[in-house]
Motif scaffolding. Sequence first.
Motif: not given
Length: 492
Positions: A131-141, A398-408
Motif C-alpha cells: 500500500d505504501m508503494l502504491s501511494a508513493g510513500a517510503p516504507p516506515a519502520p 472443500d471451500l474455494i474462495a475466488e476473485r481474490i485481488e488483495g493481500e488483506r
Amino acid sequence: MIRISTIFIAICMVLVAASLGLILYSVAGLTASESAIVALTALTFLILYNAVSMRLRDRTDVGSQIADLSRGTADLARQVAEFGRRLAAVEGRVASANSAGAERIQAVVGEIGELGVLVRQLAVSVASHDDMLSAGAPPAPPPGKPANEPPKELPFPAEGANVAAEAVAPSVVATASAVATEKPAPSRSEAQVLNSLKAAVEENRLDIYLQPMVSLPQRKVRFYEAVTRLRDENDRVLAAEDFIGIAEAAGLIGRIDHMVMLRCVQVLRRLTVRNKDVGVFCNVAAATLANPATFAQCLDFLEANRALAPSFVLEFKQATFRNLGPAESEHLAALAQRGYRFSIDHVTDLRIEPRELADRGVRFIKVPATLLLDPRRSSTSDIHPSDLSDLLGRFGIDLIAERIEGERAVVDLLDYDVRFGQGFLFAPPRPLRPEGASATGGTSPSKAQESNGSSNGPPNGSDKPAAVDGPAIATPRATGNAALARRAAGPG
C-alpha cells in the motif's frame, strides 16, 4: 443304568444267603422253612450292610469332590487376580501414553499457532508495504523500533520468508498481464457475435485459458480452471460471458462444451505427466446437461476417459443445481457413477445444503471472496462465513474462495479456515500454447520455462506447467516487495 459291580454284588449276596440256608438244612437238620427264613434274614443283613457301606463311600467321594472344587476355585481366583493386576498395569501404561501424546499434540498445536501468527504478521507487513508503494510513500519502520536498528531475525528460516515474499504478486501487475494477454473486442451486436461464434466453432477458434487455484496459506498450485475464450476472424478475443448466452440461444453450447472437454482432457494429460496431484476444472452449461443427445455424446467421451476422473472436475452454476429436473438429476447421477466429481460456482448466497450436494457428488464450492468477507451480505445467510468451511468439510466438500485481488483478503480468509484460493492476486488466466512451444520466441524451451517460472509462475515457488503461455514480466514493483519482505524477515 445299574452298574455291573452292583449286579455282581447282589448275585453274590443271594448266593451267600442261599448257601447258608442249604448248609443249615443239610448239616444242622433245620427244616426247609426255617432254613429259608435264616437265608432271607442273612440276605437282608447283607443288603443293609451294602447300602450303609455305599452311603459312606458316596459321602467320602462327595467330600473329596468338594475339596477338589474348592481347590479349583481358589486357583481360578488367583488367575483372575493375576489377570486383573496385568490389566491394571496395561491401563496405566495406556493412560501414561495418552497423556504424553496429548502433551506432544498440545505442544505441536501451540507451535503451529505461533507459526500462523508469524505468517499473518508477515502478510500484513507485506500488504502495508505494498500500500505504501502504491501511494508513493517510503516504507516506515515497524512501531517501537528505531529506523537505524537492524531488523531482528524471525524464528523461521530466511528461505521461507523469501518464498512468502516472492509469492506476493501485486494485483495491478496481474491485471496488466491479463489485459496484455487478451485483446478485448469492441462492442458488437448479437448478430455479429453469433456469426463470429459460428465461424469460430466451425474453424476451431475456441481457446482455453488456465487460471490456477492455490492452497492457502502455502499458495501451492492444486488445480487449474479452464476458461473459454473466442477469437473472431480478426483475432480479437471475446470472453465467455459475452457469447455463452448467445450460444445457448442458438443451440451451439453443446458443441462448445464438447470441444472444451476435449481440450481440457488433453491439457490434463499433459499436466499429469509432470504432477499427478494437479486437477482441472471444466465448466459445463445447464443446456448441455439437459439435452439428452448432447449429453450422451459428452458422456461417451467422459466414459472413454474414466481414468482421469479423480483429477477432472465438472463445474456447474449454483442456479443449475437449484433448478435440476429429472433428466438433469439422472445425467448427474450417471457422471457420479463413473467417478467424476462436481464443483459449484457463480454462488450468489450462502443458503447451501451440504448433505444434499454431497449426495449428488459435489466436492468443491467456489464462493467469491467479497461474499465471504462482506458482513452486510453474510448477515442474510443461513450460516456465518467463518463456519462455512468447517460445515462443508464434514460432508467432504472443500471451500474455494475466488476473485481474490488483495493481500488483506487473504489474511481475512485465513481466519475463516479457507483452504483454497483463486484470483488475479495469484495469477490471471493465461492461454495455452502448443506442446514444446517457447514463450519467448527465439529462446530455447528450457530458458523460456525458467523465465516464466521466475516472473509469471504461480506464487508458490513451483514451476508453471508447459501448457500455459505468458510473457515474462520483470517489474521493479515485485522485486521491491520481495526485498521488503526479506528485510522484514531479517538477515539470512
